[in-house]
Design a protein around this motif. Structure first.
Motif, mmCIF file in Angstrom:
data_model
loop_
_atom_site.group_PDB
_atom_site.id
_atom_site.type_symbol
_atom_site.label_atom_id
_atom_site.label_comp_id
_atom_site.label_asym_id
_atom_site.label_seq_id
_atom_site.Cartn_x
_atom_site.Cartn_y
_atom_site.Cartn_z
ATOM 1 N N ALA A 258 -4.944 7.483 -1.823
ATOM 2 C CA ALA A 258 -5.996 7.674 -0.834
ATOM 3 C C ALA A 258 -6.802 8.930 -1.136
ATOM 4 O O ALA A 258 -8.040 8.918 -1.058
ATOM 5 C CB ALA A 258 -5.388 7.747 0.566
ATOM 6 N N ILE B 158 -10.269 7.728 0.507
ATOM 7 C CA ILE B 158 -10.174 6.682 1.528
ATOM 8 C C ILE B 158 -8.927 6.938 2.360
ATOM 9 O O ILE B 158 -8.110 7.792 2.024
ATOM 10 C CB ILE B 158 -10.138 5.257 0.902
ATOM 11 C CG1 ILE B 158 -8.973 5.135 -0.089
ATOM 12 C CG2 ILE B 158 -11.457 4.921 0.243
ATOM 13 C CD1 ILE B 158 -8.807 3.749 -0.674
ATOM 14 N N SER B 159 -8.752 6.172 3.422
ATOM 15 C CA SER B 159 -7.603 6.393 4.305
ATOM 16 C C SER B 159 -6.335 5.747 3.750
ATOM 17 O O SER B 159 -6.396 4.786 2.982
ATOM 18 C CB SER B 159 -7.886 5.827 5.699
ATOM 19 O OG SER B 159 -7.933 4.420 5.640
ATOM 20 N N SER C 72 -4.304 3.993 5.442
ATOM 21 C CA SER C 72 -4.190 2.636 5.978
ATOM 22 C C SER C 72 -4.999 1.648 5.135
ATOM 23 O O SER C 72 -4.604 0.488 4.989
ATOM 24 C CB SER C 72 -4.636 2.586 7.437
ATOM 25 O OG SER C 72 -5.983 2.979 7.562
ATOM 26 N N ARG C 73 -6.123 2.100 4.576
ATOM 27 C CA ARG C 73 -6.935 1.222 3.721
ATOM 28 C C ARG C 73 -6.147 0.897 2.445
ATOM 29 O O ARG C 73 -6.122 -0.244 1.992
ATOM 30 C CB ARG C 73 -8.266 1.907 3.393
ATOM 31 C CG ARG C 73 -9.167 1.181 2.454
ATOM 32 C CD ARG C 73 -9.643 -0.186 2.903
ATOM 33 N NE ARG C 73 -9.932 -0.276 4.305
ATOM 34 C CZ ARG C 73 -9.763 -1.387 5.035
ATOM 35 N NH1 ARG C 73 -9.321 -2.492 4.496
ATOM 36 N NH2 ARG C 73 -10.024 -1.392 6.311
ATOM 37 N N ALA D 89 -3.462 -1.593 3.324
ATOM 38 C CA ALA D 89 -4.026 -2.936 3.538
ATOM 39 C C ALA D 89 -4.371 -3.586 2.202
ATOM 40 O O ALA D 89 -4.072 -4.761 1.974
ATOM 41 C CB ALA D 89 -5.263 -2.854 4.425
ATOM 42 N N TRP D 90 -4.992 -2.816 1.307
ATOM 43 C CA TRP D 90 -5.365 -3.383 0.004
ATOM 44 C C TRP D 90 -4.134 -3.755 -0.821
ATOM 45 O O TRP D 90 -4.126 -4.756 -1.519
ATOM 46 C CB TRP D 90 -6.244 -2.405 -0.763
ATOM 47 C CG TRP D 90 -7.655 -2.335 -0.244
ATOM 48 C CD1 TRP D 90 -8.260 -3.191 0.618
ATOM 49 C CD2 TRP D 90 -8.628 -1.339 -0.560
ATOM 50 N NE1 TRP D 90 -9.548 -2.800 0.863
ATOM 51 C CE2 TRP D 90 -9.806 -1.674 0.157
ATOM 52 C CE3 TRP D 90 -8.625 -0.209 -1.364
ATOM 53 C CZ2 TRP D 90 -10.967 -0.905 0.071
ATOM 54 C CZ3 TRP D 90 -9.780 0.556 -1.447
ATOM 55 C CH2 TRP D 90 -10.939 0.200 -0.742
#
Length: 92
Positions: free
Chosen positions: A13, A18-19, A21-22, A25-26
Motif C-alpha cells: 500500500a 493506496i489503502s 483495504s484496497r 480487495a485486489w
C-alpha cells in the motif's frame, strides 16, 4: 508485485500510495479470479437484498381483483365529483 517481491499489505500500500483495504480487495480478486478479474469494472455495492418474491397464481388473482375494486371506486368518485361540479356551475 506484492507476491513477487514478498511484500506485506502495508508495504505494498505504501509503495503504490493506496489503502491497505484496497490491496486486500485486489488480492482477494486476484486469488479468486486470476489476473483477468482485476480488469473487470466494479463500481458501487452489490445488492444484498433478497431476490423478488415470485407471486403465486392465487396471489395474482387476488391482486387483480383488488385493483379492479379500487379502479371502480375511483371511477364512481370521479363521477360524483364531476356531478357536484356541474351542480355548482348551475347554481352560479
Amino acid at each position: 508485485t506484492m507476491h513477487r517481491e514478498k511484500l506485506s499489505y502495508r508495504e505494498t500500500a505504501r509503495q503504490f500510495d493506496i489503502s491497505n483495504s484496497r490491496v486486500t480487495a485486489w488480492e482477494r480478486i486476484y486469488l479468486e479470479e486470476g489476473a483477468d478479474g482485476l480488469y473487470a469494472e466494479r463500481r458501487g455495492r452489490k445488492s444484498t437484498g433478497r431476490p423478488p418474491k415470485i407471486k403465486k397464481e392465487e396471489d395474482l388473482i387476488a391482486e387483480v381483483q383488488r385493483l379492479r375494486a379500487v379502479n371502480a371506486y375511483l371511477k364512481k368518485l370521479n363521477a360524483l365529483v364531476a356531478e357536484r361540479v356541474q351542480q355548482e356551475k348551475k347554481h352560479k
